[in-house]
Design a protein around this motif. Structure first.
Motif, mmCIF file in Angstrom:
data_model
loop_
_atom_site.group_PDB
_atom_site.id
_atom_site.type_symbol
_atom_site.label_atom_id
_atom_site.label_comp_id
_atom_site.label_asym_id
_atom_site.label_seq_id
_atom_site.Cartn_x
_atom_site.Cartn_y
_atom_site.Cartn_z
ATOM 1 N N ARG A 24 0.827 -1.193 0.000
ATOM 2 C CA ARG A 24 0.000 0.000 0.000
ATOM 3 C C ARG A 24 0.868 1.251 0.000
ATOM 4 N NH1 ARG A 24 -3.862 1.545 5.127
ATOM 5 N NH2 ARG A 24 -4.052 3.753 4.687
ATOM 6 N N LEU A 25 0.549 2.195 -0.894
ATOM 7 C CA LEU A 25 1.290 3.439 -0.984
ATOM 8 C C LEU A 25 0.561 4.535 -0.220
ATOM 9 C CD1 LEU A 25 2.170 3.419 -4.790
ATOM 10 C CD2 LEU A 25 3.577 2.595 -2.894
ATOM 11 N N ILE A 26 1.275 5.197 0.673
ATOM 12 C CA ILE A 26 0.714 6.330 1.393
ATOM 13 C C ILE A 26 1.284 7.594 0.763
ATOM 14 C CG2 ILE A 26 0.513 7.502 3.606
ATOM 15 C CD1 ILE A 26 0.760 4.830 4.973
ATOM 16 N N ILE A 27 0.483 8.290 0.006
ATOM 17 C CA ILE A 27 0.928 9.459 -0.733
ATOM 18 C C ILE A 27 0.400 10.709 -0.055
ATOM 19 C CG2 ILE A 27 0.872 10.644 -2.959
ATOM 20 C CD1 ILE A 27 0.601 7.956 -4.305
ATOM 21 N N TYR A 28 1.316 11.566 0.374
ATOM 22 C CA TYR A 28 0.928 12.774 1.088
ATOM 23 C C TYR A 28 0.455 13.891 0.160
ATOM 24 C CZ TYR A 28 3.049 10.795 5.307
ATOM 25 O OH TYR A 28 3.356 10.003 6.386
ATOM 26 N N SER A 29 0.944 13.882 -1.069
ATOM 27 C CA SER A 29 0.532 14.910 -2.024
ATOM 28 C C SER A 29 -0.957 14.777 -2.318
ATOM 29 C CB SER A 29 1.331 14.767 -3.319
ATOM 30 O OG SER A 29 0.903 15.689 -4.286
ATOM 31 N N ARG A 30 -1.681 15.890 -2.309
ATOM 32 C CA ARG A 30 -3.127 15.878 -2.505
ATOM 33 C C ARG A 30 -3.494 16.619 -3.799
ATOM 34 N NH1 ARG A 30 -1.870 15.136 2.595
ATOM 35 N NH2 ARG A 30 -3.351 14.253 4.085
ATOM 36 N N PRO A 31 -3.577 15.892 -4.915
ATOM 37 C CA PRO A 31 -3.834 16.544 -6.204
ATOM 38 C C PRO A 31 -5.192 17.213 -6.290
ATOM 39 C CG PRO A 31 -4.005 14.155 -6.399
ATOM 40 C CD PRO A 31 -3.437 14.419 -5.045
ATOM 41 N N ASN A 32 -6.156 16.800 -5.440
ATOM 42 C CA ASN A 32 -7.465 17.445 -5.487
ATOM 43 C C ASN A 32 -7.396 18.909 -5.058
ATOM 44 O OD1 ASN A 32 -6.923 16.461 -2.811
ATOM 45 N ND2 ASN A 32 -9.042 16.879 -2.267
ATOM 46 N N ILE A 33 -6.281 19.290 -4.430
ATOM 47 C CA ILE A 33 -6.076 20.693 -4.058
ATOM 48 C C ILE A 33 -6.061 21.570 -5.309
ATOM 49 C CG2 ILE A 33 -4.313 22.308 -3.228
ATOM 50 C CD1 ILE A 33 -3.708 20.386 -0.982
ATOM 51 N N LEU A 34 -5.528 21.034 -6.408
ATOM 52 C CA LEU A 34 -5.468 21.811 -7.642
ATOM 53 C C LEU A 34 -6.875 22.129 -8.152
ATOM 54 C CD1 LEU A 34 -2.578 19.857 -9.417
ATOM 55 C CD2 LEU A 34 -2.431 22.044 -8.194
ATOM 56 N N ALA A 35 -7.760 21.140 -8.076
ATOM 57 C CA ALA A 35 -9.150 21.373 -8.475
ATOM 58 C C ALA A 35 -9.810 22.387 -7.547
ATOM 59 C CB ALA A 35 -9.923 20.056 -8.470
ATOM 60 N N ARG A 222 5.687 5.142 2.461
ATOM 61 C CA ARG A 222 5.369 6.573 2.464
ATOM 62 C C ARG A 222 6.050 7.285 1.301
ATOM 63 N NH1 ARG A 222 7.689 11.303 5.428
ATOM 64 N NH2 ARG A 222 9.537 10.002 5.628
ATOM 65 N N LEU A 223 5.255 7.997 0.511
ATOM 66 C CA LEU A 223 5.774 8.755 -0.627
ATOM 67 C C LEU A 223 5.549 10.241 -0.386
ATOM 68 C CD1 LEU A 223 4.521 6.584 -3.622
ATOM 69 C CD2 LEU A 223 6.838 6.720 -2.732
ATOM 70 N N THR A 224 6.626 11.007 -0.383
ATOM 71 C CA THR A 224 6.536 12.444 -0.158
ATOM 72 C C THR A 224 6.765 13.189 -1.477
ATOM 73 O OG1 THR A 224 8.892 12.545 0.419
ATOM 74 C CG2 THR A 224 7.330 12.204 2.223
ATOM 75 N N GLY A 225 6.739 14.517 -1.405
ATOM 76 C CA GLY A 225 6.937 15.303 -2.619
ATOM 77 C C GLY A 225 5.729 15.208 -3.532
ATOM 78 N N PHE A 226 5.974 15.012 -4.824
ATOM 79 C CA PHE A 226 4.902 14.942 -5.823
ATOM 80 C C PHE A 226 5.061 13.661 -6.643
ATOM 81 C CE2 PHE A 226 2.949 16.855 -9.858
ATOM 82 C CZ PHE A 226 1.651 16.621 -9.418
ATOM 83 N N PRO A 227 4.877 12.487 -6.038
ATOM 84 C CA PRO A 227 5.122 11.221 -6.730
ATOM 85 C C PRO A 227 4.146 10.912 -7.847
ATOM 86 C CG PRO A 227 4.093 10.824 -4.602
ATOM 87 C CD PRO A 227 4.437 12.287 -4.641
ATOM 88 N N LEU A 228 3.011 11.604 -7.911
ATOM 89 C CA LEU A 228 2.052 11.326 -8.974
ATOM 90 C C LEU A 228 2.586 11.688 -10.350
ATOM 91 C CD1 LEU A 228 -1.391 12.289 -7.416
ATOM 92 C CD2 LEU A 228 -0.262 10.088 -7.539
#
Length: 248
Positions: A24-35, A222-228
């Motif tokens: 399981r990847l835990i991604i802190y970056s929240r792309p929905n913020i852009l929307a 845990r993935l930090t930064g902008f891994p998407l």
């Protein structure tokens, strides 16, 4: 090149083919913020200015699966400025002790003007202000939007994202802020979590490779930064959507 010859121009690989972590990847970056930012700032001069900057392409970003993940590819995918840092600038390592500590930030004059009188405020708090304070002037409006994008999407390093004092201080000059190589900064934060760590919880790691192996054996990674900008849309993104909470 001859068949089966080793291409020494490419960096050493950490994973063999088809041997990437599948936990399981835990991604802190929240792309929905852009929307969210697009919605809240729609039709405003602030959004028009952001769109004209290197942040603009983020609002058109589609997930792709590049063959490599270098600074050059990161810049091509995101459209962010990935140039050299100004002389004397050093990107912070959020794995260092107290790297995210904001104690005393509320004493900073610019923090008070942009963020407010508290130093434990979250990005969600700032988003709430941006959305509901209809009397907010454009000077603060664009600065809040930029710090939300930066600490919530591009430099995400905490499960609960909070504004970073050094970035808030850089918002004294919005034009200089928009021209800063944020792609370079975001890339460093992103690849740092994918490489053998030099620090862990503020302490120097004696054997970085063993530490990375240990992390990859955990049930979550845990993935930090902008891994998407790198995560394959056909696999890890599905897990990201299923296992991470992205609401503000």
């Amino acid at each position: 090149m001859e068949d089966n010859a080793c291409d020494t121009r490419l960096p050493e690989r950490i994973f063999a083919t088809d041997r990437f972590p599948r936990n399981r990847l835990i991604i802190y970056s929240r792309p929905n913020i852009l929307a969210f930012v697009r919605h809240v700032l729609r039709g405003s001069e602030a959004f028009a200015k952001i769109r004209k900057s290197s942040f603009g392409k983020l609002f058109d970003l589609q997930l792709v699966n590049p063959l490599r993940f270098s600074l050059e590819e990161f810049g091509t995918i995101t459209g962010l400025n990935c140039g050299s840092f100004p002389d004397g600038y050093e990107a912070p390592d959020h794995n260092l002790k107290d790297a995210n500590k904001q104690k005393g930030a509320h004493k900073d004059p610019l923090w008070q003007k942009i963020v407010g009188k508290y130093d434990n405020i979250t990005i969600a708090d700032l988003a709430d202000d941006l959305e509901h304070d209809h009397q907010m002037d454009e000077w603060r409006r664009i600065r809040l939007a930029l710090i939300i994008i930066l600490d919530g999407v591009l430099i995400a390093s905490q499960q609960i994202p909070r504004p970073t004092l050094r970035y808030v201080q850089m918002l004294d000059d919005v034009d200089a802020f928009l021209e800063f190589p944020w792609g370079h900064e975001s890339f460093l934060h992103t690849v740092r979590c994918m490489k053998p760590p030099k620090f862990e919880k503020g302490k120097t790691v004696d054997n970085p490779v063993d530490m990375l192996v240990l992390k990859l054996k955990q049930e979550t990674f845990r993935l930090t930064g902008f891994p998407l900008a790198r995560v394959p849309a056909s696999s890890a993104v599905t897990r990201f959507q299923s296992h991470t909470h992205v609401a503000l």
